[in-house]
Enzyme design. Sequence first.
Site, PDB file in Angstrom:
ATOM      1  N   GLY A  34     -22.868  -1.165  16.322  1.00  0.00           N
ATOM      2  CA  GLY A  34     -21.689  -2.004  16.513  1.00  0.00           C
ATOM      3  C   GLY A  34     -21.263  -2.683  15.224  1.00  0.00           C
ATOM      4  O   GLY A  34     -21.937  -2.596  14.194  1.00  0.00           O
ATOM      5  N   ASP A  35     -20.111  -3.345  15.283  1.00  0.00           N
ATOM      6  CA  ASP A  35     -19.565  -4.087  14.126  1.00  0.00           C
ATOM      7  C   ASP A  35     -19.242  -3.158  12.957  1.00  0.00           C
ATOM      8  O   ASP A  35     -19.251  -3.585  11.801  1.00  0.00           O
ATOM      9  CB  ASP A  35     -20.548  -5.176  13.663  1.00  0.00           C
ATOM     10  CG  ASP A  35     -20.953  -6.114  14.783  1.00  0.00           C
ATOM     11  OD1 ASP A  35     -20.057  -6.689  15.407  1.00  0.00           O
ATOM     12  OD2 ASP A  35     -22.164  -6.253  15.037  1.00  0.00           O
ATOM     13  N   ALA A  61     -17.953  -7.729  23.107  1.00  0.00           N
ATOM     14  CA  ALA A  61     -17.460  -6.977  21.956  1.00  0.00           C
ATOM     15  C   ALA A  61     -16.727  -7.930  21.010  1.00  0.00           C
ATOM     16  O   ALA A  61     -16.227  -8.975  21.420  1.00  0.00           O
ATOM     17  CB  ALA A  61     -16.510  -5.872  22.421  1.00  0.00           C
ATOM     18  N   HIS A  63     -13.931  -7.281  17.881  1.00  0.00           N
ATOM     19  CA  HIS A  63     -13.185  -6.427  16.962  1.00  0.00           C
ATOM     20  C   HIS A  63     -12.199  -7.284  16.175  1.00  0.00           C
ATOM     21  O   HIS A  63     -11.406  -8.020  16.754  1.00  0.00           O
ATOM     22  CB  HIS A  63     -12.440  -5.332  17.723  1.00  0.00           C
ATOM     23  CG  HIS A  63     -13.358  -4.395  18.448  1.00  0.00           C
ATOM     24  ND1 HIS A  63     -12.919  -3.512  19.408  1.00  0.00           N
ATOM     25  CD2 HIS A  63     -14.690  -4.201  18.343  1.00  0.00           C
ATOM     26  CE1 HIS A  63     -13.954  -2.811  19.869  1.00  0.00           C
ATOM     27  NE2 HIS A  63     -15.028  -3.216  19.236  1.00  0.00           N
ATOM     28  N   LYS A 166     -22.854  -5.145  39.788  1.00  0.00           N
ATOM     29  CA  LYS A 166     -22.114  -3.909  40.069  1.00  0.00           C
ATOM     30  C   LYS A 166     -23.062  -2.827  40.585  1.00  0.00           C
ATOM     31  O   LYS A 166     -22.769  -2.160  41.585  1.00  0.00           O
ATOM     32  CB  LYS A 166     -21.411  -3.441  38.790  1.00  0.00           C
ATOM     33  CG  LYS A 166     -20.661  -2.126  38.906  1.00  0.00           C
ATOM     34  CD  LYS A 166     -19.972  -1.791  37.583  1.00  0.00           C
ATOM     35  CE  LYS A 166     -19.234  -0.461  37.666  1.00  0.00           C
ATOM     36  NZ  LYS A 166     -18.512  -0.152  36.399  1.00  0.00           N
ATOM     37  N   ARG A 169     -24.267  -3.223  44.053  1.00  0.00           N
ATOM     38  CA  ARG A 169     -23.168  -3.112  45.012  1.00  0.00           C
ATOM     39  C   ARG A 169     -22.808  -4.443  45.668  1.00  0.00           C
ATOM     40  O   ARG A 169     -22.336  -4.485  46.806  1.00  0.00           O
ATOM     41  CB  ARG A 169     -23.486  -2.037  46.077  1.00  0.00           C
ATOM     42  CG  ARG A 169     -23.618  -0.650  45.477  1.00  0.00           C
ATOM     43  CD  ARG A 169     -23.964   0.399  46.503  1.00  0.00           C
ATOM     44  NE  ARG A 169     -25.326   0.257  46.989  1.00  0.00           N
ATOM     45  CZ  ARG A 169     -26.397   0.741  46.366  1.00  0.00           C
ATOM     46  NH1 ARG A 169     -26.265   1.388  45.232  1.00  0.00           N
ATOM     47  NH2 ARG A 169     -27.592   0.580  46.866  1.00  0.00           N
ATOM     48  N   ASN A 239     -19.058  -1.885  21.402  1.00  0.00           N
ATOM     49  CA  ASN A 239     -20.468  -1.721  21.042  1.00  0.00           C
ATOM     50  C   ASN A 239     -20.644  -0.410  20.257  1.00  0.00           C
ATOM     51  O   ASN A 239     -19.776  -0.071  19.472  1.00  0.00           O
ATOM     52  CB  ASN A 239     -21.349  -1.813  22.283  1.00  0.00           C
ATOM     53  CG  ASN A 239     -20.938  -2.961  23.206  1.00  0.00           C
ATOM     54  OD1 ASN A 239     -20.482  -2.721  24.324  1.00  0.00           O
ATOM     55  ND2 ASN A 239     -21.077  -4.183  22.754  1.00  0.00           N
ATOM     56  N   THR A 308     -20.904 -13.639  18.345  1.00  0.00           N
ATOM     57  CA  THR A 308     -22.058 -14.539  18.391  1.00  0.00           C
ATOM     58  C   THR A 308     -22.119 -15.524  17.241  1.00  0.00           C
ATOM     59  O   THR A 308     -22.759 -16.568  17.354  1.00  0.00           O
ATOM     60  CB  THR A 308     -23.367 -13.712  18.355  1.00  0.00           C
ATOM     61  OG1 THR A 308     -23.422 -12.999  17.104  1.00  0.00           O
ATOM     62  CG2 THR A 308     -23.417 -12.726  19.504  1.00  0.00           C
ATOM     63  N   LYS A 311     -25.865 -14.011  11.899  1.00  0.00           N
ATOM     64  CA  LYS A 311     -25.927 -13.115  10.757  1.00  0.00           C
ATOM     65  C   LYS A 311     -26.410 -11.739  11.204  1.00  0.00           C
ATOM     66  O   LYS A 311     -27.259 -11.620  12.087  1.00  0.00           O
ATOM     67  CB  LYS A 311     -26.879 -13.667   9.691  1.00  0.00           C
ATOM     68  CG  LYS A 311     -26.335 -14.863   8.930  1.00  0.00           C
ATOM     69  CD  LYS A 311     -27.289 -15.256   7.822  1.00  0.00           C
ATOM     70  CE  LYS A 311     -26.722 -16.406   7.002  1.00  0.00           C
ATOM     71  NZ  LYS A 311     -27.625 -16.787   5.878  1.00  0.00           N
ATOM     72  N   LEU A 339     -16.909   0.611   2.128  1.00  0.00           N
ATOM     73  CA  LEU A 339     -17.457   1.212   0.916  1.00  0.00           C
ATOM     74  C   LEU A 339     -17.441   0.221  -0.240  1.00  0.00           C
ATOM     75  O   LEU A 339     -18.350   0.204  -1.083  1.00  0.00           O
ATOM     76  CB  LEU A 339     -16.656   2.461   0.551  1.00  0.00           C
ATOM     77  CG  LEU A 339     -17.154   3.217  -0.679  1.00  0.00           C
ATOM     78  CD1 LEU A 339     -18.407   4.013  -0.334  1.00  0.00           C
ATOM     79  CD2 LEU A 339     -16.065   4.151  -1.225  1.00  0.00           C
TER      80      LEU A 339
END
EC number: 6.3.4.4
Length: 432
Positions: A34-35, A61, A63, A166, A169, A239, A308, A311, A339
């Site tokens: 992630g990230d 998440a 973004h 979920k 159920r 994620n 969060t 670091k 890069l």
Amino acid sequence: MNHKNMNQPAATGQKRSRNDAGNKATVVLGAQWGDEGKGKVVDLLATDADVVCRCQGGNNAGHTVVVDGKEYDFHLLPSGIINSKSISLIGNGVVIHLPGLFEEGDKNEKKGLKGWEKRLIVSDRAHIVFDFHQVVDGLQETERQAQEGKNIGTTKKGIGPAYSSKASRTGLRVCDLLGDFKDFSMKFKNLVHQFQSMYPALTVDEYAERLRPMVRDGVYYMYEALHGSPKKILVEGANAALLDIDFGTYPFVTSSNCTVGGACTGLGIPPLNIGDVFGVSKAYTTRVGIGAVGELLQTRGHEVGVTTGRKRRCGWLDLVIVRYAHMINGFTAIALTKLDILDVLDEIKVGVAYKLNGKRIPHFPANMDVLHKVEVEYETFPGWKTDTSAARKWNDLPAKAQNYIRFIENHIGVPIKWVGVGKSRECMIQMF
């Protein structure tokens, strides 16, 4: 939505050929933990998309998208919501914390995101995250720390407990909220009772009317988008592969399938309608959580979790995990981000293989105890010691940076289509 038109082929006796399966959805997925910069890639592709979808996860998440110097943070909203000409869809595979959804929208609206509510569709099959799910998430982390001396490092956003509801159920969906509220309240009390404790009072009713205009049957909407008038569909994964509940570094994973299968189950898209699958990887490796930090990479890359505030642990690029992610997802191309963070290094290492007891192993270990024992085998490259942040095409990059990129491409066996050298969409170099 015209359901009659969707049923026309069956009514007239016509059959759709497998070679005429409708549009293909493009999927963007994380190839690490992630990230990686998925939001920036989605933002770039969304400028030409008609529908941008979130298929799994929740407001765990994070973004970040930079447009015209403004930085937007998205947790539940698809990053493509910035494109005023596209529709954003939160699919059935996403778990939604309603207060968080509207707080996020209102916060970004103050930054300049206009008309987002009119461009957002929410699947009526999506499950709801309640405040008590978040309380339980925190309590479970505390209990793990007390009993085992370590925790998983969840975001404490209630995502895991919501998916647990979920799976058992007993969860409640958006369609339940917009139905008979007395029935919804009874189901809610039963759900709270399942957790056998006292939790905050029911407050989601105040969001029902604001949510109602956004809610659609996501399955039928996606079918129409795939088979009706031609639409360019972009799916934004949350994620990443190594956080997938089945294929990630279990138990230190998220609670959903954030690999390519999640695009099918989380939106109702048949596998036949999956087109390009783009993986996103940083030019080095990071993971949010507890542990040592590569200080230079952490500082230069501003490696702090959007959700969060923790670091991120940083280290050399691990091509074993990127190849593993490719095995699962079948990437057609990769976006290599950040890069420019490597610009100041004298030498750069790349992890190319794992050794166990002095011998190379041909796979990524499923068992975390085994993974902790592996030794990483590295290839070392000379650093380019040149600022790449102003590069906008391949030939602008130093030769040593080009060599680094080509090695990654050849080792994974997947072409690199974009190289990121900064925060904004203008900083993405398109390779082909």
